[in-house]
Design an enzyme around this catalytic site. Structure first.
Site, short mmCIF file in Angstrom:
data_model
loop_
_atom_site.label_atom_id
_atom_site.label_comp_id
_atom_site.label_asym_id
_atom_site.label_seq_id
_atom_site.Cartn_x
_atom_site.Cartn_y
_atom_site.Cartn_z
N GLU A 178 -19.97 11.44 2.54
CA GLU A 178 -20.05 12.69 1.77
C GLU A 178 -18.62 13.08 1.41
O GLU A 178 -17.75 13.12 2.29
CB GLU A 178 -20.72 13.78 2.60
CG GLU A 178 -20.73 15.16 1.96
CD GLU A 178 -21.38 15.17 0.59
OE1 GLU A 178 -22.58 14.88 0.50
OE2 GLU A 178 -20.68 15.48 -0.42
N GLU B 128 -35.26 16.59 -0.51
CA GLU B 128 -34.55 17.67 0.19
C GLU B 128 -34.98 19.05 -0.30
O GLU B 128 -34.99 20.01 0.46
CB GLU B 128 -33.03 17.49 0.03
CG GLU B 128 -32.56 17.55 -1.41
CD GLU B 128 -31.06 17.24 -1.57
OE1 GLU B 128 -30.38 16.98 -0.57
OE2 GLU B 128 -30.59 17.28 -2.71
C1 NOJ Z 1 -26.97 16.20 -0.52
C2 NOJ Z 1 -27.75 14.92 -0.45
O1 NOJ Z 1 -28.68 14.84 -1.50
C3 NOJ Z 1 -28.41 14.87 0.90
O2 NOJ Z 1 -29.24 13.72 0.99
C4 NOJ Z 1 -27.37 14.87 1.97
O3 NOJ Z 1 -28.03 14.94 3.22
C5 NOJ Z 1 -26.44 16.07 1.84
N1 NOJ Z 1 -25.95 16.19 0.52
C6 NOJ Z 1 -25.23 15.95 2.77
O4 NOJ Z 1 -24.44 14.88 2.40
CA CA Z 2 -28.61 16.30 -3.67
#
Ligand code: NOJ
Ligand code: CA
Length: 676
Positions: free
Chosen positions: A379, A483
Site C-alpha cells: 500500500e 470492500e
Molecule cells: C483499498 C483496497 O481496495 C483494499 O483492498 C485494501 O485492503 C486497502 N486499500 C488497504 O490497502
Molecule cells: Ca479500493
C-alpha cells in the site's frame, strides 16, 4: 483482395476543394458490415464517421490536438498519403478468458500534413474489425518535443439511446455506482462507457495500450457529441513526449446486443504481443487473506493489540489455505508505516521492514513448506515519491522469500497522488490516470517481472489490455469491489455487478474479491446479495486470481457453498456471454483450461428473473452431471432468506435446457462435469 479504398481524389483536386465536407477515404471491416469514412472539409479539418450496413453509428467526428508549445493540430491539414493493409492471425493467451484470440482486421492509415506549421506531419491509423474500430495517432521523430494540452478527438453518436457510465475527474477515482441516463445527459465519464442506441446497437468506448500518455475521459460537449478529455498533468502539459511516439488506441466496440460487447477482443488485439518471453511463472490462483477482518474493523492494519498481520494469524491462515487448497495468503499491514495518517500520505511506508510481531522470514518459510505462497502487499497511500525509490529492494525481498505476486494500493483522492520530484519542483501532485501514473504502473510491472512477480494494483490506472504485453499484470481493482459491502454508503446495489460486466469488465480482469458467504459487513450490516450470487461472482467477474474474501470461521458455517469456491477454476479455455442486458442481468459460460468441465454463472439486479439456458456448448458425445447452486425458492437479498440456497445434481447433455430462477439480488453457479 477487393478494393477497400472507396474514394481517394487526386491531391491536386483536394487542394482546390471548396470548404464543404468531402469523403477522401474509406474502408470496411473484413466482413464488410462496418465502414469508416474519412472526411475533409476544405478548411483543413479531418473527421471520421462509422456506419454499420449503411446505418450511421458515429457521425463526422473531428480529429486533432491542442498543444502547449505549438499551434493546434486541427485546421490547415492536408492528406499526404493513404495506405491500407490487412491481417488475420490467431494468438494464444498464457492465461485468460479465452486461450485463442483471433485478430482479423483491415487497416487504413492516413498521413496528414500541416503546411501551416513547419510542415509537421501526423499519421492516423484505423483498424477495422468485424466487431469494432480502433484508431490512434502516430507522431514522427521529426515532431521533436510534443506537449499536448488536450486531445480534440470527438465521438459524435448518431442516434439517441441510453448510457451507462461513471463520472471522470471526480475525487473517488473509478469507485462509483453506475449512472443510467439518456446519452445526452452524460457529463464527463470514464471509459469503458457503454451505450445502447435507439435501434438496439450496443457501443462501448475505451482505449487500448495506454503507455506513457494520459488516460482519456469522455466529456459531452453538446447533444450526443463527446470529446476526449485527457487526465490532467501536474502544472504542465497533459502529455509530454520527445521524438516519435504513438497515442493509445481509441476503441469503439460495436455489437447488436450486450453479449456481443463482452465477447470481443479488439482492445487486446490492439496491444503489443508479450514482451516478457516465457511467463510460465505467472500462475492463476485463488487466495485467502488477512483482509476482510480489517474491513470489518475487527483487526487493524496498524500495529497494536488488534494488529491483523501477526506471525500467528498468518500461520493460521496458511493452515486454512493448505487444508482447503488455496495457493495464496494475502497479508495486509505487515510492513512499517501504517500507524498514523497513511491515507493519501504514505510518507512512512517501508516496503522491506516488517512490524516486530510479523516474522516475514518464518511466515514465508512456513507457507512454502505447506505449498502456500504469501501474496505480497504494497500500500503506497498514493505516494509514488516514497514507493519508487524502494521498488527494486522491495521486489528483490519478495523474490528471495518466494513471494511471486504482489497487491499494490494507491489510496489517495483523485488528483492527490504524490509524484516523483523533478529538478525544479520537489513536491508535485497528480492524478491516478495521468501520464506520470501510466509510466509508474509500467515501471512497477517491469520491475516486478524482472523478479518474476505478478502485480495486482488497487486504486489503479484503468486496464487497457496491457496484460497481453506484460502478462504478469494479472488483475486490478479500478471499480467498486467487495470492500464497499463492508462499509460503503451505500453498498454495491444489485445492479452494480450486471453494470460492471458490460462496462468495467470489458477492459479486463478485476480483483473484486468475492465469496463473502456470511453476507455480513461491518457492524453486522447485511450484504445486498444471496449466497448463490456470491458463488456466481467467481464466474461472471473474471480474474485469473480470485480471493475467497470471507473469514475462515464463516466458511466453516457454510461448507456446502464453500465446496464450490474451493474447486472453481480461475483460468479458462473459452468464455461466452449467453444472455444479458446491461445493468439488468448476465449469464455466462466458461470452459476450464486444461480440463473438460464447463461452468455457467448468472447474476440479476434487484428483480427476480428466470432464464432458460441452452446447453448446446457441451460436447455431443459426452454425458454430464450438472451440480447446481441456485437461490432457494424463498431467497431474497432484502430479507433473512438471503442465505436460502438449493444445491442439486442432475444428468444433462447437449441439447438440454437448464431452467433457473434467480431471486431478487441473486444468482446461480453451475458446474457441468463429464460422466466417466
Ligand atoms: C483499498 C483496497 O481496495 C483494499 O483492498 C485494501 O485492503 C486497502 N486499500 C488497504 O490497502
Ligand atoms: Ca479500493
Amino acid at each position: 483482395m477487393r478494393s477497400i479504398l472507396a474514394a481517394l481524389p487526386a491531391l491536386s483536386l483536394l487542394f482546390s476543394a471548396p470548404a464543404l465536407a468531402e469523403e477522401v477515404a474509406s474502408a470496411s471491416s473484413p466482413d464488410g458490415h462496418i465502414t469508416v469514412s474519412i472526411d475533409w472539409d476544405g478548411e483543413g479539418h479531418f473527421s471520421y464517421a462509422i456506419a454499420r450496413d449503411g446505418t450511421p453509428l458515429i457521425e463526422n467526428s473531428r480529429l486533432g490536438f491542442l498543444m502547449d508549445n505549438a499551434p493546434p493540430i486541427s485546421r490547415f491539414l492536408e492528406l499526404a498519403d493513404v495506405q491500407t493493409d490487412r491481417a488475420d492471425m490467431t494468438w494464444e493467451q498464457p492465461w485468460g478468458e479465452n486461450r485463442q484470440v483471433r485478430d482479423n482486421h483491415i487497416e487504413l492509415s492516413l498521413e496528414l500534413l500541416d503546411t501551416a506549421f513547419e510542415d509537421r506531419s501526423l499519421t492516423v491509423r484505423f483498424r477495422l474489425f468485424d466487431d469494432g474500430v480502433g484508431f490512434r495517432y502516430e507522431f514522427p521523430e521529426s515532431a521533436g518535443r510534443t506537449e499536448i494540452a488536450e486531445e480534440l478527438t470527438e465521438f459524435n453518436i448518431a442516434q439517441p439511446g441510453t448510457a451507462w457510465w461513471i463520472r471522470g475527474g471526480d475525487w473517488n477515482r473509478y469507485e462509483y455506482l453506475y449512472d443510467e441516463t439518456p446519452i445526452d445527459a452524460v457529463g464527463t465519464a470514464h471509459t469503458p462507457i457503454t451505450f445502447k442506441l435507439a435501434d438496439g446497437t450496443h457501443l462501448a468506448f475505451h482505449e487500448a495500450a495506454l503507455v506513457d500518455y494520459a488516460g482519456m475521459w469522455m466529456r459531452r460537449m453538446d447533444g450526443r457529441r463527446f470529446r476526449a478529455e485527457l487526465s490532467p498533468g501536474s502544472g504542465q502539459a497533459k502529455v509530454v513526449r520527445d521524438g516519435a511516439f504513438t497515442t493509445p488506441w481509441r476503441t469503439i466496440r460495436i455489437a447488436k446486443d450486450a453479449a456481443g460487447l463482452y465477447d470481443n477482443n479488439i482492445d487486446l488485439n490492439l496491444n503489443e504481443p508479450n514482451k516478457l518471453g516465457d511467463v510460465g511463472w505467472v500462475k492463476p490462483y485463488k487466495y485467502v487473506g488477512i483482509w476482510w477482518a480489517m474491513h470489518l474493523n475487527e483487526w487493524t492494519w496498524n500495529s497494536g493489540p488488534d494488529h491483523g498481520a501477526t506471525t500467528q494469524h498468518a500461520k493460521d491462515y496458511i493452515d486454512f489455505a493448505a487444508e482447503n487448497g488455496f495457493r495464496g495468503v494475502l497479508i495486509e499491514g505487515w510492513n512499517k508505516g501504517w500507524d498514523g495518517n497513511w491515507f493519501g500520505n504514505g510518507s512512512d511506508f517501508s516496503f522491506t521492514e516488517a512490524y516486530p510481531d510479523f516474522d516475514i522470514e518464518e511466515v514465508t518459510r512456513y507457507g512454502l513448506s505447506k505449498g502456500v505462497h504469501l501474496v505480497g502487499h504494497h500500500e503506497t497511500g498514493g505516494n509514488i515519491a516514497v514507493y519508487e525509490p524502494q521498488l527494486e529492494d522491495a521486489m528483490a525481498l519478495y523474490e528471495r522469500l518466494g513471494v511471486d505476486s504482489v497487491k499494490t494500493g494507491y489510496v489517495a483522492d483523485a488528483g492527490g497522488v504524490k509524484l516523483l520530484p523533478t529538478g525544479d519542483a520537489p513536491l508535485r501532485y497528480g492524478w491516478h490516470d495521468g501520464q506520470e501514473m501510466a509510466r509508474h504502473h509500467l515501471k512497477v510491472v517491469e520491475t516486478a517481472a524482472r523478479h518474476r512477480i505478478a502485480v495486482n494494483p488497487h486504486e489503479p490506472i484503468k486496464d487497457t489490455g496491457l496484460r497481453r504485453t506484460y502478462p504478469n499484470w494479472v488483475s486490478r481493482e479500478g471499480a467498486r469491489g467487495m470492500e464497499y459491502q463492508a462499509w460503503g454508503v451505500p453498498g454495491n446495489i444489485p445492479s452494480h455487478v450486471p453494470s460492471l460486466i458490460f462496462s468495467r469488465m470489458l477492459s479486463g480482469p478485476m480483483d473484486y474479491t468475492p465469496g463473502v458467504l456470511s453476507l455480513k459487513g461491518r457492524d453486522g450490516r447485511d450484504l445486498p446479495s444471496t449466497i448463490a450470487r456470491q458463488l456466481a461472482l467467481y464466474l461472471v467477474l473474471y480474474s485469473p486470481i480470485q480471493m475467497a474474501a470471507d473469514l475462515p470461521e464463516n466458511y466453516a458455517r457454510y461448507p456446502d457453498a464453500f465446496a464450490f469456491i474451493k474447486q472453481v477454476p480461475t483460468d479458462w479455455e473459452e468464455s461466452h456471454v449467453l444472455q444479458g442486458e446491461v445493468a439488468d442481468y448476465a449469464v455466462m459460460a466458461r470452459k476450464e483450461r486444461g480440463g473438460q468441465d464447463w461452468y455457467v454463472g448468472g447474476v440479476t439486479d434487484e428483480n427476480a428473473r428466470s432464464v432458460s439456458v441452452s446447453l448446446d456448448f457441451l460436447d455431443a458425445d459426452k454425458s454430464y452431471t450438472a451440480t447446481i447452486y441456485r437461490d432457494g425458492a424463498d431467497a431474497d437479498y432484502r430479507t433473512e432468506t438471503r442465505h436460502s440456497i438449493a444445491i442439486e445434481s442432475k444428468p444433462v447433455q447437449r441439447g438440454d435446457m437448464l431452467d433457473l430462477t434467480m431471486a431478487p439480488g441473486g444468482g446461480f453457479a453451475v458446474r457441468l462435469t463429464p460422466v466417466g
